[in-house]
Design a protein around this motif. Structure first.
Motif, PDB file in Angstrom:
ATOM      1  N   SER A 126       0.822  -1.200   0.000  1.00 52.77           N
ATOM      2  CA  SER A 126       0.000   0.000   0.000  1.00 52.77           C
ATOM      3  C   SER A 126       0.862   1.257   0.000  1.00 52.77           C
ATOM      4  CB  SER A 126      -0.916   0.014   1.230  1.00 52.77           C
ATOM      5  OG  SER A 126      -1.573   1.258   1.338  1.00 52.77           O
ATOM      6  N   THR A 156     -10.654   5.637  -7.531  1.00 54.72           N
ATOM      7  CA  THR A 156     -10.203   4.327  -7.995  1.00 54.72           C
ATOM      8  C   THR A 156      -8.713   4.151  -7.763  1.00 54.72           C
ATOM      9  OG1 THR A 156     -11.936   4.139  -9.675  1.00 54.72           O
ATOM     10  CG2 THR A 156      -9.937   2.861 -10.041  1.00 54.72           C
ATOM     11  N   LEU A 159      -7.944   3.653  -3.976  1.00 56.67           N
ATOM     12  CA  LEU A 159      -8.274   2.332  -3.444  1.00 56.67           C
ATOM     13  C   LEU A 159      -7.376   1.252  -4.033  1.00 56.67           C
ATOM     14  CD1 LEU A 159     -12.173   2.561  -3.358  1.00 56.67           C
ATOM     15  CD2 LEU A 159     -10.546   2.897  -1.491  1.00 56.67           C
ATOM     16  N   LEU A 160      -6.985   1.405  -5.303  1.00 63.93           N
ATOM     17  CA  LEU A 160      -6.030   0.455  -5.883  1.00 63.93           C
ATOM     18  C   LEU A 160      -4.689   0.558  -5.171  1.00 63.93           C
ATOM     19  CD1 LEU A 160      -6.621   0.693  -9.756  1.00 63.93           C
ATOM     20  CD2 LEU A 160      -7.079  -1.268  -8.272  1.00 63.93           C
ATOM     21  N   ARG A 163      -4.539  -1.171  -1.965  1.00 65.24           N
ATOM     22  CA  ARG A 163      -4.641  -2.636  -2.063  1.00 65.24           C
ATOM     23  C   ARG A 163      -5.959  -3.175  -1.504  1.00 65.24           C
ATOM     24  NH1 ARG A 163      -0.560  -3.752  -5.695  1.00 65.24           N
ATOM     25  NH2 ARG A 163       1.317  -2.637  -5.077  1.00 65.24           N
ATOM     26  N   PHE A 164      -7.065  -2.544  -1.864  1.00 68.89           N
ATOM     27  CA  PHE A 164      -8.373  -3.028  -1.429  1.00 68.89           C
ATOM     28  C   PHE A 164      -8.782  -4.242  -2.248  1.00 68.89           C
ATOM     29  CE2 PHE A 164      -8.622   0.750   0.950  1.00 68.89           C
ATOM     30  CZ  PHE A 164      -9.770   0.733   1.742  1.00 68.89           C
ATOM     31  N   PHE A 169     -13.461  -2.653  -1.965  1.00 66.55           N
ATOM     32  CA  PHE A 169     -13.248  -1.603  -2.961  1.00 66.55           C
ATOM     33  C   PHE A 169     -14.592  -1.051  -3.420  1.00 66.55           C
ATOM     34  CE2 PHE A 169     -10.311  -0.052  -6.377  1.00 66.55           C
ATOM     35  CZ  PHE A 169     -11.254   0.590  -7.166  1.00 66.55           C
ATOM     36  N   THR A 172     -16.736   0.579  -0.453  1.00 63.87           N
ATOM     37  CA  THR A 172     -16.224   1.892  -0.047  1.00 63.87           C
ATOM     38  C   THR A 172     -16.528   2.932  -1.115  1.00 63.87           C
ATOM     39  OG1 THR A 172     -14.446   0.810   1.188  1.00 63.87           O
ATOM     40  CG2 THR A 172     -14.170   3.146   0.706  1.00 63.87           C
ATOM     41  N   THR A 173     -16.345   2.548  -2.384  1.00 61.00           N
ATOM     42  CA  THR A 173     -16.655   3.453  -3.491  1.00 61.00           C
ATOM     43  C   THR A 173     -18.136   3.818  -3.507  1.00 61.00           C
ATOM     44  OG1 THR A 173     -14.886   2.484  -4.839  1.00 61.00           O
ATOM     45  CG2 THR A 173     -16.586   3.725  -6.001  1.00 61.00           C
ATOM     46  N   GLN A 225      -9.129 -10.994  -8.285  1.00 66.94           N
ATOM     47  CA  GLN A 225      -8.546  -9.704  -7.953  1.00 66.94           C
ATOM     48  C   GLN A 225      -7.687  -9.139  -9.079  1.00 66.94           C
ATOM     49  OE1 GLN A 225      -9.135  -8.135  -4.827  1.00 66.94           O
ATOM     50  NE2 GLN A 225      -8.326  -6.358  -5.913  1.00 66.94           N
ATOM     51  N   ASP A 229      -8.423  -5.578 -10.960  1.00 71.19           N
ATOM     52  CA  ASP A 229      -7.476  -4.465 -10.928  1.00 71.19           C
ATOM     53  C   ASP A 229      -7.119  -3.995 -12.335  1.00 71.19           C
ATOM     54  OD1 ASP A 229      -7.505  -4.637  -8.213  1.00 71.19           O
ATOM     55  OD2 ASP A 229      -5.520  -5.543  -8.009  1.00 71.19           O
TER      56      ASP A 229
END
Length: 248
Positions: A126, A156, A159-160, A163-164, A169, A172-173, A225, A229
């Motif tokens: 992170s 975006t 959060l990327l 490391r969500f 991700f 939260t968004t 994942q 991503d």
């Protein structure tokens, strides 16, 4: 006023509504397609108002789908930066024209994306958990969403970089943009961006958003994942590029 929409125009708006739903529950960044299609069919102000209502509809479905997945600590820590960004964005809008704003925001987003991806590759962990990073990403998110409805790419990237996993991700968004869009709603009504004609159009398209958002939820459950991503990063780059190209 919203002009009479042709059959072809309605088809484009339906595709845009599908993109909104998918963006809210599966692939953040897909909403860029909705922005482009609405702008192609409707006048600028009507397009902005109609899309805001549909985004809120998608937000409601998303927070219901991911109600247990939001990272509330992250959201609380982003608030000061976002509020600052909204204020700066409102002030900026009084000085800059639409074209200059779109080009500037697009360029800022592309730089932010490049820097974030570079730091992620070098650090391997992170890179966005610190106070300075939260303030930077939060401010940019508030600023870009206020000036160009383009806060998605910034959030975006944050959060990327943090490391969500997929569900946190999206959860939260969902809550983040629901709160932001609710704040923008009275401002849009006061500015006359949302009118009775807008709501009539939304009444037709809202069910499409709901169905596509539910389908997006099923899609997100099945994505690993790495694929998530990669797709989200690609759509974020497209979002930033669209702002620049669309203003030319």
């Amino acid at each position: 006023m919203i002009p009479t929409v042709s059959t072809a125009g309605w088809c484009l708006l339906v595709v845009a509504a599908i993109a909104v739903g998918i963006a809210k529950t599966a692939l953040p960044g897909a909403a860029t397609l909705a922005v482009a299609l609405f702008a192609a069919v409707l006048p600028a102000r009507a397009s902005t108002g109609a899309l805001l209502i549909l985004l809120l509809v998608g937000d409601v479905v998303a927070i219901a789908a991911y109600r247990h997945d939001a990272d509330w600590a992250t959201l609380r820590r982003l608030v000061p930066g976002v509020v600052l960004g909204l204020v700066l964005g409102a002030g900026f809008l009084t000085l800059a024209g639409d074209r200059a704003t779109a080009v500037l925001i697009g360029a800022l987003l592309l730089v932010l994306i490049a820097v974030t991806l570079t730091l992620m590759r070098r650090a391997g962990t992170s890179v966005a958990r610190g106070r300075t990073s939260r303030l930077l990403y939060g401010t940019l998110s508030g600023f870009t969403t206020m000036t160009a409805n383009a806060g998605g790419p910034v959030m975006t990237m944050y959060l990327l970089a943090s490391r969500f996993a997929v569900a946190p991700f999206l959860g939260t968004t969902a809550w983040f943009f629901f709160a932001v869009n609710v704040v923008k709603l009275p401002l849009s009504i006061g500015l006359g961006v949302i009118r009775v004609e807008t709501l009539r159009l939304n009444a037709v398209l809202a069910p499409v958003v709901i169905v596509s958002a539910l389908a997006g939820r099923r899609l997100a459950i099945r994505m690993n994942q790495n694929l998530f991503d990669r797709l989200v990063t690609a759509l974020t780059v497209v979002s930033a590029g669209y702002l620049i190209v669309g203003a030319m």
